[in-house]
Design a protein around this motif. Structure first.
Motif, PDB file in Angstrom:
ATOM      1  N   ARG A  63      14.595 110.567  45.719  1.00  0.00           N
ATOM      2  CA  ARG A  63      15.381 110.215  44.522  1.00  0.00           C
ATOM      3  C   ARG A  63      16.806 110.436  44.742  1.00  0.00           C
ATOM      4  O   ARG A  63      17.651 110.865  45.014  1.00  0.00           O
ATOM      5  CB  ARG A  63      14.896 111.010  43.329  1.00  0.00           C
ATOM      6  CG  ARG A  63      13.617 110.452  42.827  1.00  0.00           C
ATOM      7  CD  ARG A  63      13.235 111.127  41.559  1.00  0.00           C
ATOM      8  NE  ARG A  63      12.166 110.349  40.963  1.00  0.00           N
ATOM      9  CZ  ARG A  63      12.089 110.061  39.711  1.00  0.00           C
ATOM     10  NH1 ARG A  63      12.967 110.467  38.862  1.00  0.00           N
ATOM     11  NH2 ARG A  63      11.095 109.353  39.255  1.00  0.00           N
ATOM     12  N   SER A 115       3.699 115.430  48.285  1.00  0.00           N
ATOM     13  CA  SER A 115       4.164 114.195  47.638  1.00  0.00           C
ATOM     14  C   SER A 115       5.304 114.493  46.677  1.00  0.00           C
ATOM     15  O   SER A 115       6.290 113.757  46.621  1.00  0.00           O
ATOM     16  CB  SER A 115       3.022 113.539  46.873  1.00  0.00           C
ATOM     17  OG  SER A 115       2.014 113.149  47.746  1.00  0.00           O
ATOM     18  N   MET A 145       4.663 106.249  51.290  1.00  0.00           N
ATOM     19  CA  MET A 145       6.005 106.392  50.721  1.00  0.00           C
ATOM     20  C   MET A 145       6.838 105.140  51.001  1.00  0.00           C
ATOM     21  O   MET A 145       7.586 104.675  50.137  1.00  0.00           O
ATOM     22  CB  MET A 145       6.715 107.618  51.309  1.00  0.00           C
ATOM     23  CG  MET A 145       6.272 108.934  50.756  1.00  0.00           C
ATOM     24  SD  MET A 145       6.689 109.156  49.038  1.00  0.00           S
ATOM     25  CE  MET A 145       8.458 109.119  49.104  1.00  0.00           C
ATOM     26  N   THR A 189       6.689 108.387  39.494  1.00  0.00           N
ATOM     27  CA  THR A 189       5.665 107.337  39.527  1.00  0.00           C
ATOM     28  C   THR A 189       5.116 107.108  40.934  1.00  0.00           C
ATOM     29  O   THR A 189       3.961 106.747  41.086  1.00  0.00           O
ATOM     30  CB  THR A 189       6.246 106.020  38.982  1.00  0.00           C
ATOM     31  OG1 THR A 189       7.452 105.720  39.678  1.00  0.00           O
ATOM     32  CG2 THR A 189       6.527 106.140  37.499  1.00  0.00           C
ATOM     33  N   GLN A 190       5.929 107.304  41.955  1.00  0.00           N
ATOM     34  CA  GLN A 190       5.482 107.050  43.317  1.00  0.00           C
ATOM     35  C   GLN A 190       4.273 107.902  43.715  1.00  0.00           C
ATOM     36  O   GLN A 190       3.395 107.407  44.415  1.00  0.00           O
ATOM     37  CB  GLN A 190       6.615 107.250  44.308  1.00  0.00           C
ATOM     38  CG  GLN A 190       7.672 106.179  44.239  1.00  0.00           C
ATOM     39  CD  GLN A 190       8.798 106.417  45.230  1.00  0.00           C
ATOM     40  OE1 GLN A 190       8.933 107.493  45.777  1.00  0.00           O
ATOM     41  NE2 GLN A 190       9.608 105.391  45.447  1.00  0.00           N
ATOM     42  N   HIS A 246       3.783 113.205  36.513  1.00  0.00           N
ATOM     43  CA  HIS A 246       4.017 111.877  35.957  1.00  0.00           C
ATOM     44  C   HIS A 246       4.491 111.941  34.504  1.00  0.00           C
ATOM     45  O   HIS A 246       5.442 111.247  34.127  1.00  0.00           O
ATOM     46  CB  HIS A 246       2.747 111.031  36.058  1.00  0.00           C
ATOM     47  CG  HIS A 246       2.932 109.631  35.582  1.00  0.00           C
ATOM     48  ND1 HIS A 246       3.793 108.749  36.189  1.00  0.00           N
ATOM     49  CD2 HIS A 246       2.380 108.953  34.541  1.00  0.00           C
ATOM     50  CE1 HIS A 246       3.758 107.592  35.554  1.00  0.00           C
ATOM     51  NE2 HIS A 246       2.920 107.700  34.543  1.00  0.00           N
ATOM     52  N   VAL A 303       9.021 112.932  47.148  1.00  0.00           N
ATOM     53  CA  VAL A 303       9.618 112.110  46.106  1.00  0.00           C
ATOM     54  C   VAL A 303      10.916 112.743  45.620  1.00  0.00           C
ATOM     55  O   VAL A 303      11.888 112.040  45.331  1.00  0.00           O
ATOM     56  CB  VAL A 303       8.622 111.915  44.937  1.00  0.00           C
ATOM     57  CG1 VAL A 303       9.305 111.329  43.725  1.00  0.00           C
ATOM     58  CG2 VAL A 303       7.499 111.001  45.388  1.00  0.00           C
ATOM     59  N   ALA A 347       5.542 102.496  48.752  1.00  0.00           N
ATOM     60  CA  ALA A 347       5.886 102.784  47.363  1.00  0.00           C
ATOM     61  C   ALA A 347       7.343 102.429  47.067  1.00  0.00           C
ATOM     62  O   ALA A 347       7.670 102.085  45.929  1.00  0.00           O
ATOM     63  CB  ALA A 347       5.625 104.258  47.058  1.00  0.00           C
ATOM     64  N   ARG A 348       8.192 102.495  48.051  1.00  0.00           N
ATOM     65  CA  ARG A 348       9.596 102.108  47.844  1.00  0.00           C
ATOM     66  C   ARG A 348       9.716 100.633  47.503  1.00  0.00           C
ATOM     67  O   ARG A 348      10.673 100.228  46.845  1.00  0.00           O
ATOM     68  CB  ARG A 348      10.422 102.402  49.089  1.00  0.00           C
ATOM     69  CG  ARG A 348      10.691 103.853  49.297  1.00  0.00           C
ATOM     70  CD  ARG A 348      11.584 104.035  50.486  1.00  0.00           C
ATOM     71  NE  ARG A 348      11.939 105.432  50.655  1.00  0.00           N
ATOM     72  CZ  ARG A 348      12.716 105.872  51.599  1.00  0.00           C
ATOM     73  NH1 ARG A 348      13.224 105.033  52.483  1.00  0.00           N
ATOM     74  NH2 ARG A 348      12.992 107.149  51.682  1.00  0.00           N
ATOM     75  N   PHE A 401       8.395  99.962  40.292  1.00  0.00           N
ATOM     76  CA  PHE A 401       7.837 100.830  39.264  1.00  0.00           C
ATOM     77  C   PHE A 401       8.563 100.706  37.930  1.00  0.00           C
ATOM     78  O   PHE A 401       8.084 101.205  36.920  1.00  0.00           O
ATOM     79  CB  PHE A 401       7.854 102.292  39.730  1.00  0.00           C
ATOM     80  CG  PHE A 401       6.865 102.594  40.812  1.00  0.00           C
ATOM     81  CD1 PHE A 401       5.508 102.659  40.546  1.00  0.00           C
ATOM     82  CD2 PHE A 401       7.293 102.808  42.110  1.00  0.00           C
ATOM     83  CE1 PHE A 401       4.596 102.933  41.546  1.00  0.00           C
ATOM     84  CE2 PHE A 401       6.381 103.088  43.113  1.00  0.00           C
ATOM     85  CZ  PHE A 401       5.034 103.149  42.829  1.00  0.00           C
ATOM     86  N   PHE A 447       0.757 106.343  43.306  1.00  0.00           N
ATOM     87  CA  PHE A 447       0.322 105.428  44.362  1.00  0.00           C
ATOM     88  C   PHE A 447      -0.133 106.192  45.598  1.00  0.00           C
ATOM     89  O   PHE A 447      -1.196 105.929  46.172  1.00  0.00           O
ATOM     90  CB  PHE A 447       1.473 104.472  44.712  1.00  0.00           C
ATOM     91  CG  PHE A 447       1.176 103.548  45.848  1.00  0.00           C
ATOM     92  CD1 PHE A 447       0.289 102.497  45.689  1.00  0.00           C
ATOM     93  CD2 PHE A 447       1.772 103.729  47.077  1.00  0.00           C
ATOM     94  CE1 PHE A 447       0.002 101.650  46.743  1.00  0.00           C
ATOM     95  CE2 PHE A 447       1.502 102.888  48.134  1.00  0.00           C
ATOM     96  CZ  PHE A 447       0.613 101.839  47.965  1.00  0.00           C
TER      97      PHE A 447
END
Length: 177
Positions: A177, A169, A15, A116-117, A110, A173, A18-19, A23, A120
């Motif tokens: 957000r 996940s 995570m 999107t994260q 998705h 996420v 991914a930040r 994306f 990954f």
């Protein structure tokens, strides 16, 4: 470190990584998508290869165990008599079902929710799940079926490891957000 703790550490680390991934860039997003698809194909091909190795070994040793009853039924377990070959093929099939469930959930997350994260994160978790699969450890990595790898394998979580980590996940996420 236990498998659950490792999965949590990998998820949280992924995570944070991914930040830092942009994306919003369509090229980067396509690379992440390609990476996710590649990992899922690798996992599927690995399970296929493991199933061919199981069939080639054709271990017809009788395996008897008591399968626990579902928590909702409240009944006793049932005695199962099978072979090592059939048991391992069943475990491989369960692993494949977990992959299919994870891919379906990722597709919804998705395509419908535009997250999107998790693509990954689940790419990394897919590889971790494959490494943790006991039939893969026995038939691909050549580990002896002793101790934690002794058949019948200890029961996993109710929904399977992949399903749980896809949901985790999604929740992570949602909070980011």
């Amino acid at each position: 470190m236990s498998g659950g703790v490792q999965n949590l550490v990998i998820s949280l680390g992924a995570m944070q990584l991914a930040r830092r991934i942009p994306f919003d860039d369509p090229v980067t997003l396509n690379y992440v998508r390609a990476g996710y698809v590649t990992v899922q194909l690798l996992v599927l091909l690995t399970y296929y290869y493991v199933s061919t190795k199981i069939k080639a070994k054709n271990d017809l040793t009788v395996l008897k165990y008591v399968e626990p009853a579902s928590p909702m039924s409240g009944g006793e377990g049932t005695l199962v008599t099978t072979t090592v070959r059939d048991y391992d093929l069943g475990q491989t099939s369960s692993g494949l079902k977990g992959v299919y469930t994870g891919v379906a959930m990722m597709a919804v997350m998705h395509i419908y929710f535009h997250f999107t994260q998790p693509l990954f994160i689940q790419s990394l978790m897919g590889l971790k799940g494959l490494y943790d699969a006991k039939v893969v450890a026995i038939h691909l990595l050549g580990k002896k079926p002793e101790g934690d790898l002794a058949r019948p394998f200890k029961a996993a979580s109710m929904f399977g490891v992949r399903f749980v980590w896809v949901v985790v996940s999604f929740v992570l996420v949602s909070f980011v957000r």
